[in-house]
Design an enzyme around this catalytic site. Structure first.
Site, PDB file in Angstrom:
ATOM      1  N   TYR A   1      -1.503  -0.470  10.510  1.00 43.52           N
ATOM      2  CA  TYR A   1      -2.219  -1.080   8.977  1.00 43.52           C
ATOM      3  C   TYR A   1      -0.954  -0.817   7.274  1.00 43.52           C
ATOM      4  CZ  TYR A   1      -3.800  -0.573   3.622  1.00 43.52           C
ATOM      5  OH  TYR A   1      -4.706  -1.056   2.939  1.00 43.52           O
TER       6      TYR A   1
ATOM      7  N   SER B   1       0.452  -1.084  -0.281  1.00 43.03           N
ATOM      8  CA  SER B   1       0.275  -0.104  -0.218  1.00 43.03           C
ATOM      9  C   SER B   1       0.430   1.171  -0.146  1.00 43.03           C
ATOM     10  CB  SER B   1      -1.181   0.124   1.252  1.00 43.03           C
ATOM     11  OG  SER B   1      -1.137   1.650   1.548  1.00 43.03           O
TER      12      SER B   1
END
Length: 267
Positions: free
Chosen positions: A155, A142
């Site tokens: 995350y 990501s």
């Protein structure tokens, strides 16, 4: 790697990027073993895939369960006969909270899905991939895996682990027939919030980025083109590309910029 007539395992195949990866692989003439924890959305992908050139087979599984994951290679082989690649796409985000306010359960769940699920799938299928004349592993990290995002720190930590895990795999497998790609998407218009069990109104996130999220279809297309070209690294979306360059030039300025953008989400 040419994708036609290959068998590719895709996690998170029931929705979003994973569904589009599955459908576009099938259109390229590949077979897809789609893995998802949600049987209903997996069935929907199968329905959408019914007229495609390739064959789709869904496998419901929780990728955080190592015992279930270890049983998947035999199940996929029993149906397709071979496995030529895996795309570790499944992922969730955390509640929009500071680390201090996260529960240990929140933390463990985010790490389990995003990092350990990727690790378990890779270890389970790697022996099969090493036995093929050519094979590919693509792991979806990501933009948050290279840039700190307040309220998504765990995350980001999980996706940063995916980044370095994938880069390490690349180095370890460099002299084999298994190619490796790490993927860094920015904002993509998926239902990741709902799949993560979160309920954040769209208005709350509207100011978080000046760039329009790209579609799952476009993100999936870029990932598959990267696999076809055996790219080491692919950054998806104008936001991710811009922040990738900025973070390389001035990490502190980039971190401060994202902190200002995300401030409203944390209160």
């Amino acid at each position: 790697m040419l994708l036609a007539k290959k068998t590719i395992v895709v996690t998170g195949a029931g929705s979003g990027i994973g569904q589009q990866l599955s459908l576009q692989l099938l259109q390229r003439g590949a077979n897809v073993a789609g893995i998802d924890i949600n049987a209903a959305t997996l069935d929907e992908t199968g329905r959408l895939a019914s007229s495609a050139p390739g064959e789709f087979k869904g496998f419901q599984a929780d990728i955080t369960d190592p015992n279930k994951v270890n049983s998947l290679p035999a199940e996929v082989l029993a149906h397709f006969g071979t496995v030529d690649g895996i795309i570790n796409n499944a992922g969730i985000i955390q509640p929009f909270r500071r680390v201090l306010d996260l529960t240990i359960e929140d933390i463990n769940r985010v790490m389990a899905v995003n990092f350990y699920g990727t690790l378990y799938l890779t270890k389970a299928f790697l022996p099969l991939l090493l036995a093929r004349p050519e094979a590919h592993i693509a792991n979806v990290s990501s933009m948050g895996g290279f840039l700190p995002v307040p309220g998504q720190t765990l995350y980001g930590a999980a996706k940063a682990a995916v980044k370095l895990f994938t880069e390490g795999l690349y180095a370890e497998l460099k002299d084999t027939h298994v190619k490796v790609t790490v993927v860094f998407p920015g904002a993509v218009a998926t239902n990741i919030m709902q799949n993560s069990g979160l309920n954040v109104p769209k208005a709350d996130t509207a100011g978080a980025s000046e760039f329009k999220p790209i579609s799952p279809r476009e993100a999936a297309g870029q990932i598959l083109r990267a696999i076809e070209k055996d790219q080491f690294r692919v950054v998806i979306g104008r936001d991710a590309r811009a922040m990738d360059k900025l973070y390389r030039l001035n990490p502190k300025y980039a971190a401060d910029l994202i902190q200002r953008k995300m401030r409203s989400l944390l209160g």
